[in-house]
Design an enzyme around this catalytic site. Structure first.
Site, PDB file in Angstrom:
ATOM      1  N   PHE A  82     -40.864 -35.993 -58.866  1.00  0.00           N
ATOM      2  CA  PHE A  82     -41.875 -36.985 -59.237  1.00  0.00           C
ATOM      3  C   PHE A  82     -42.918 -37.176 -58.133  1.00  0.00           C
ATOM      4  O   PHE A  82     -44.019 -37.632 -58.415  1.00  0.00           O
ATOM      5  CB  PHE A  82     -41.240 -38.369 -59.450  1.00  0.00           C
ATOM      6  CG  PHE A  82     -40.334 -38.479 -60.641  1.00  0.00           C
ATOM      7  CD1 PHE A  82     -40.857 -38.577 -61.917  1.00  0.00           C
ATOM      8  CD2 PHE A  82     -38.950 -38.508 -60.486  1.00  0.00           C
ATOM      9  CE1 PHE A  82     -40.032 -38.708 -63.022  1.00  0.00           C
ATOM     10  CE2 PHE A  82     -38.117 -38.642 -61.580  1.00  0.00           C
ATOM     11  CZ  PHE A  82     -38.657 -38.735 -62.857  1.00  0.00           C
TER      12      PHE A  82
ATOM     13  N   TYR B 243     -56.803 -35.152 -60.130  1.00  0.00           N
ATOM     14  CA  TYR B 243     -55.374 -35.440 -60.340  1.00  0.00           C
ATOM     15  C   TYR B 243     -54.790 -34.504 -61.403  1.00  0.00           C
ATOM     16  O   TYR B 243     -53.768 -33.840 -61.183  1.00  0.00           O
ATOM     17  CB  TYR B 243     -55.179 -36.907 -60.761  1.00  0.00           C
ATOM     18  CG  TYR B 243     -53.870 -37.144 -61.466  1.00  0.00           C
ATOM     19  CD1 TYR B 243     -52.680 -37.183 -60.746  1.00  0.00           C
ATOM     20  CD2 TYR B 243     -53.815 -37.274 -62.859  1.00  0.00           C
ATOM     21  CE1 TYR B 243     -51.468 -37.348 -61.401  1.00  0.00           C
ATOM     22  CE2 TYR B 243     -52.611 -37.444 -63.513  1.00  0.00           C
ATOM     23  CZ  TYR B 243     -51.438 -37.483 -62.783  1.00  0.00           C
ATOM     24  OH  TYR B 243     -50.244 -37.633 -63.439  1.00  0.00           O
TER      25      TYR B 243
ATOM     26  N   TYR C 161     -46.133 -36.206 -69.682  1.00  0.00           N
ATOM     27  CA  TYR C 161     -46.020 -37.613 -70.083  1.00  0.00           C
ATOM     28  C   TYR C 161     -47.287 -38.090 -70.764  1.00  0.00           C
ATOM     29  O   TYR C 161     -48.390 -37.821 -70.299  1.00  0.00           O
ATOM     30  CB  TYR C 161     -45.813 -38.512 -68.865  1.00  0.00           C
ATOM     31  CG  TYR C 161     -44.720 -38.105 -67.926  1.00  0.00           C
ATOM     32  CD1 TYR C 161     -43.544 -37.512 -68.371  1.00  0.00           C
ATOM     33  CD2 TYR C 161     -44.861 -38.337 -66.557  1.00  0.00           C
ATOM     34  CE1 TYR C 161     -42.541 -37.164 -67.476  1.00  0.00           C
ATOM     35  CE2 TYR C 161     -43.857 -37.994 -65.659  1.00  0.00           C
ATOM     36  CZ  TYR C 161     -42.706 -37.397 -66.129  1.00  0.00           C
ATOM     37  OH  TYR C 161     -41.727 -37.053 -65.235  1.00  0.00           O
ATOM     38  N   PHE C 162     -47.131 -38.896 -71.792  1.00  0.00           N
ATOM     39  CA  PHE C 162     -48.266 -39.589 -72.382  1.00  0.00           C
ATOM     40  C   PHE C 162     -48.450 -40.912 -71.597  1.00  0.00           C
ATOM     41  O   PHE C 162     -48.473 -40.866 -70.381  1.00  0.00           O
ATOM     42  CB  PHE C 162     -48.109 -39.661 -73.914  1.00  0.00           C
ATOM     43  CG  PHE C 162     -48.496 -38.309 -74.492  1.00  0.00           C
ATOM     44  CD1 PHE C 162     -47.717 -37.177 -74.252  1.00  0.00           C
ATOM     45  CD2 PHE C 162     -49.710 -38.134 -75.138  1.00  0.00           C
ATOM     46  CE1 PHE C 162     -48.131 -35.906 -74.669  1.00  0.00           C
ATOM     47  CE2 PHE C 162     -50.124 -36.872 -75.565  1.00  0.00           C
ATOM     48  CZ  PHE C 162     -49.338 -35.768 -75.331  1.00  0.00           C
TER      49      PHE C 162
ATOM     50  N   LEU D  46     -54.494 -49.767 -68.389  1.00  0.00           N
ATOM     51  CA  LEU D  46     -54.592 -50.892 -69.313  1.00  0.00           C
ATOM     52  C   LEU D  46     -53.477 -51.933 -69.138  1.00  0.00           C
ATOM     53  O   LEU D  46     -53.761 -53.121 -68.945  1.00  0.00           O
ATOM     54  CB  LEU D  46     -54.601 -50.363 -70.762  1.00  0.00           C
ATOM     55  CG  LEU D  46     -54.683 -51.436 -71.836  1.00  0.00           C
ATOM     56  CD1 LEU D  46     -55.985 -52.220 -71.734  1.00  0.00           C
ATOM     57  CD2 LEU D  46     -54.547 -50.815 -73.225  1.00  0.00           C
TER      58      LEU D  46
END
Ligand code: UDP
Length: 331
Positions: free
Chosen positions: A80, A148, A176-177, A199
């Site tokens: 990660f 990125y 990933y979404f 968000l």
């Protein structure tokens, strides 16, 4: 089975460590706390009541990593560790290319040295060149719009070359979404420093009164209510996807999977759901489109369902409720 988790104290990393421990994997974390806090380690222990090893350091440091592999008998790695803010990457491209790519190269070199060839890599849905065909499938054209995402796509290519050079590797790339939500205990979650870009973190700061008003970036998109549509996935479901991916590492090769729900929600859907499940008003105004934003995208997750046995269980209501619960406990 012993799993090394790089970036194991970050948002997705920490939730994955919890799932690993709850599924009786042995866990070794390497993290430098560059975007997380050391309290996360205590909170993982509180949630799981299980122990794990921890090494503080940057994955670029091959000497440190070698020591970890020397001491621990690592069977597989979930990688990660990396920088993840799109806006920051536009301002600091070299920092992003250097950090994200160097860490992965160092990690793969050390893994190879210790004959460990099982790797799960955190990638992103932003590697897709989103045009008109939805939902997004794994083999759709790729194209990135910021440094990125380019680092992630470049790493995907490096990993492919690595497998071609040595067929011992088993590599699963997870795209990933939009992960939101938090562990239901409220002990781990996402609480970015400063003014958030994404968000849900922004909504949370408005909810607790730290920021006054959410700006909705455009309501003139060609979507159901004019606001941007994304595929939000509960971080706990996402974490569980990694556990499924470990089983798939028995297959040699490199393979790619979307982790999303397959359902798109608009910005206003999220605001309205957040308000109704939490009984709180979110002050918002409509602003201009954010440059570089795409109107709508969501995943075709059928490949992950079929081959990994991945299935989401949490709803958008759960995501809004768990996010709020976390921020209330971590103001
Ligand atoms: N968004 C918004 N206001 C904000 C942050 C985001 O209206 O303060 C919108 C954004 O335009 C997009 C959606 O929310 O349509 C998700 O944005 P986020 O940055 O969370 O994820 P990404 O755009 O990277 O998918």
């Amino acid at each position: 089975m012993k799993i090394l988790v790089t970036g194991g104290t970050g948002f997705i990393g920490s939730h994955t460590v919890v799932e690993l421990l709850e599924n009786n994997y042995e866990v070794v974390i390497v993290d430098d706390f560059s975007n997380s806090k050391k309290e996360v380690l205590d909170n993982i222990k509180k949630i799981t009541n299980k122990s794990f090893s921890f090494y503080k350091g940057n994955v670029k440091d091959e000497e440190m990593l070698s020591l970890v592999f020397e001491k621990e008998n690592i069977d597989a790695v979930i990688h990660f560790a990396g920088f993840k803010a799109i806006g920051e990457s536009v301002d600091n491209p070299l920092m992003y290319y250097e950090n994200n790519i160097d860490t992965t190269i160092s990690l793969c070199k050390v893994m190879d040295k210790y004959n460990c060839h099982k790797l799960i890599f955190s990638s992103t849905a932003t590697v897709y060149d989103v045009n008109d065909e939805l939902p997004l499938k794994e083999d759709f054209p790729k194209g990135t719009t910021n440094p990125y995402s380019s680092t992630k796509l470049m790493i995907e290519r490096i990993l492919k070359d690595l497998y071609v050079s040595n067929n011992d590797w088993s590599i699963v790339v997870l795209r990933y979404f939009n992960p939101i939500g938090a562990h239901e205990s409220g002990l781990i979650g996402e609480n970015p420093q400063g003014i958030p870009n994404n968000l849900m973190p922004y909504i949370l700061k408005v909810a607790i009164g730290e920021l006054e008003c959410l700006t909705v970036f455009g309501n003139d998109y060609d979507t159901k209510d004019g606001t941007g549509v994304r595929d939000y996935i509960h971080v706990v479901d996402l974490a569980k996807g990694h556990i499924k991916a470990i089983d798939y590492l028995t297959n040699k090769g490199i393979d790619y999977f979307n982790l999303g729900t397959g359902v798109g929600y608009s910005v206003l859907d999220i605001v309205n759901t957040f308000e109704s499940v939490n009984g709180i008003k979110i002050n918002y105004k409509i602003g201009k489109r954010r440059s570089g934003d795409i109107a709508e995208y969501y995943a075709d997750s059928s490949k992950a369902e079929k081959l990994l046995g991945f299935k989401v269980t949490k709803t958008i209501e759960d995501m809004c409720k768990d996010s709020y619960n976390y921020i209330l406990k971590n103001k």
